[in-house]
Design an enzyme around this catalytic site. Sequence first.
Site, mmCIF file in Angstrom:
data_model
loop_
_atom_site.group_PDB
_atom_site.id
_atom_site.type_symbol
_atom_site.label_atom_id
_atom_site.label_comp_id
_atom_site.label_asym_id
_atom_site.label_seq_id
_atom_site.Cartn_x
_atom_site.Cartn_y
_atom_site.Cartn_z
ATOM 1 N N THR A 198 0.872 -1.175 0.000
ATOM 2 C CA THR A 198 0.000 0.000 0.000
ATOM 3 C C THR A 198 0.905 1.220 0.000
ATOM 4 O OG1 THR A 198 -1.857 -1.059 1.089
ATOM 5 C CG2 THR A 198 -1.589 1.304 1.501
ATOM 6 N N ARG A 226 -14.956 -5.496 -1.164
ATOM 7 C CA ARG A 226 -14.414 -5.089 0.155
ATOM 8 C C ARG A 226 -13.699 -3.737 0.008
ATOM 9 N NH1 ARG A 226 -8.996 -3.805 2.160
ATOM 10 N NH2 ARG A 226 -8.918 -4.355 4.350
ATOM 11 N N GLY A 228 -11.207 -1.038 2.155
ATOM 12 C CA GLY A 228 -10.350 -0.933 3.340
ATOM 13 C C GLY A 228 -10.368 0.465 3.939
ATOM 14 N N ASP A 229 -9.367 0.725 4.754
ATOM 15 C CA ASP A 229 -9.286 2.021 5.454
ATOM 16 C C ASP A 229 -8.757 3.152 4.588
ATOM 17 O OD1 ASP A 229 -6.867 0.470 5.461
ATOM 18 O OD2 ASP A 229 -5.982 1.966 6.777
ATOM 19 N N GLY A 250 -1.909 -1.254 6.765
ATOM 20 C CA GLY A 250 -2.000 -2.409 7.652
ATOM 21 C C GLY A 250 -3.372 -3.050 7.527
ATOM 22 N N GLY A 252 -6.691 -3.091 7.431
ATOM 23 C CA GLY A 252 -7.609 -1.979 7.290
ATOM 24 C C GLY A 252 -8.830 -2.022 8.188
HETATM 25 N N1 ASP Z 1 -4.722 -0.940 4.758
HETATM 26 C C1 ASP Z 1 -4.885 -1.601 3.490
HETATM 27 C C2 ASP Z 1 -6.300 -2.149 3.438
HETATM 28 O O1 ASP Z 1 -6.729 -2.748 4.411
HETATM 29 C C3 ASP Z 1 -3.912 -2.710 3.265
HETATM 30 C C4 ASP Z 1 -2.474 -2.409 3.582
HETATM 31 O O2 ASP Z 1 -2.137 -1.322 3.987
HETATM 32 O O3 ASP Z 1 -1.632 -3.308 3.409
HETATM 33 O O4 ASP Z 1 -6.937 -2.036 2.436
#
Ligand code: ASP
Length: 332
Positions: A198, A226, A228-229, A250, A252
């Site tokens: 990411t 889906r 994510g954050d 991380g 998310g």
């Molecule tokens: N935070 C990202 C998500 O959950 C994934 C990542 O940062 O590796 O979409």
Amino acid sequence: MFRASILLALLLTIMTTNAVAADKARWAIAIHGGAGGLPHDLPAAELERIRQALQDALKVGSDVLRAGGNSLDAVQAVVRIMENSRVLNAGRGAVLNHEGFAELDAALMDGRDRRSGAVAALRHVANPIDLARAVMDHSPHVLLVGDGAEQFAQEQGMPRMPSDYFITERRRKELEKTLEAAKHPTHTASIPWQPVGTVGAVALDSAGNLAAATSTGGTVNKHVGRVGDSPLIGAGTFAQNGVCAVSATGQGEYFIRYTAASDVCARIQYQHKSLETAAREVITELKAAGGEGGLIAIDANGTIAMPHSSATMLRGQASSSQPPEVVVEVPQ
Ligand code: ASP
């Protein structure tokens, strides 16, 4: 005596002018290429391409800021470079979902006025961060998703890329391995998180403005649809002038539940904590709750914090007073 005091006054004027000029030229930037742990069998050449992508991105962002450009343009330019790199989990080269194609999320935020743009679950847009910027600049909305976002991209004149454009051999194999290992549907309680890659950036420009941007393909083997954050303002991306700017990476789902990015700024604003303490606390509390990851954060003075609870986090930073530094490590 008279001459000496004139000289002293002159000296003081020069010193003050220089201090103001130096302060005016002050800028700083931090970037990340994802939290997690790079696979031990990653070929050296691929590792080098990752390092190069981070270096190129950091240079582009620094150039924008050094030339007096604004932080929003800088973070967008940085993220665009990394989306095009093919070796990170954003844009081309992003991880694949359960059905074998990439679905992309991105967001950016302007600390001046909290204007924000975000997109999610894109399948055909080469640079999600540019579409996020277009949502901010050319629509009354903050977040567009799926088909509606794709339609908006076409209205903005962005080309529609085929799914194959985004897929790399490394990601195809990674999904195969994950499916093999998981052998259970993605809607169970265990969320498969196989990082790294990411991408994100936070910056302070010479006018004192903060901005943040994040872009991702999310998690390997994720359910179609889906989100994510990263594209959620306050969760994975946040910027507030005078306080801080944050880009997270991380697991998310945890960053969403704990509104991690804005929490860092809230601790600074309301609890008067230092950036370092606020950022570290958020990552530590997330880890205690079961969520791994990291974040990059910058405050109004250009101080940078980059805590992570994962094995590693690809990262880099540069400023008007510090040479560029990129960290790409494969943990033992
Ligand atoms: N935070 C990202 C998500 O959950 C994934 C990542 O940062 O590796 O979409």
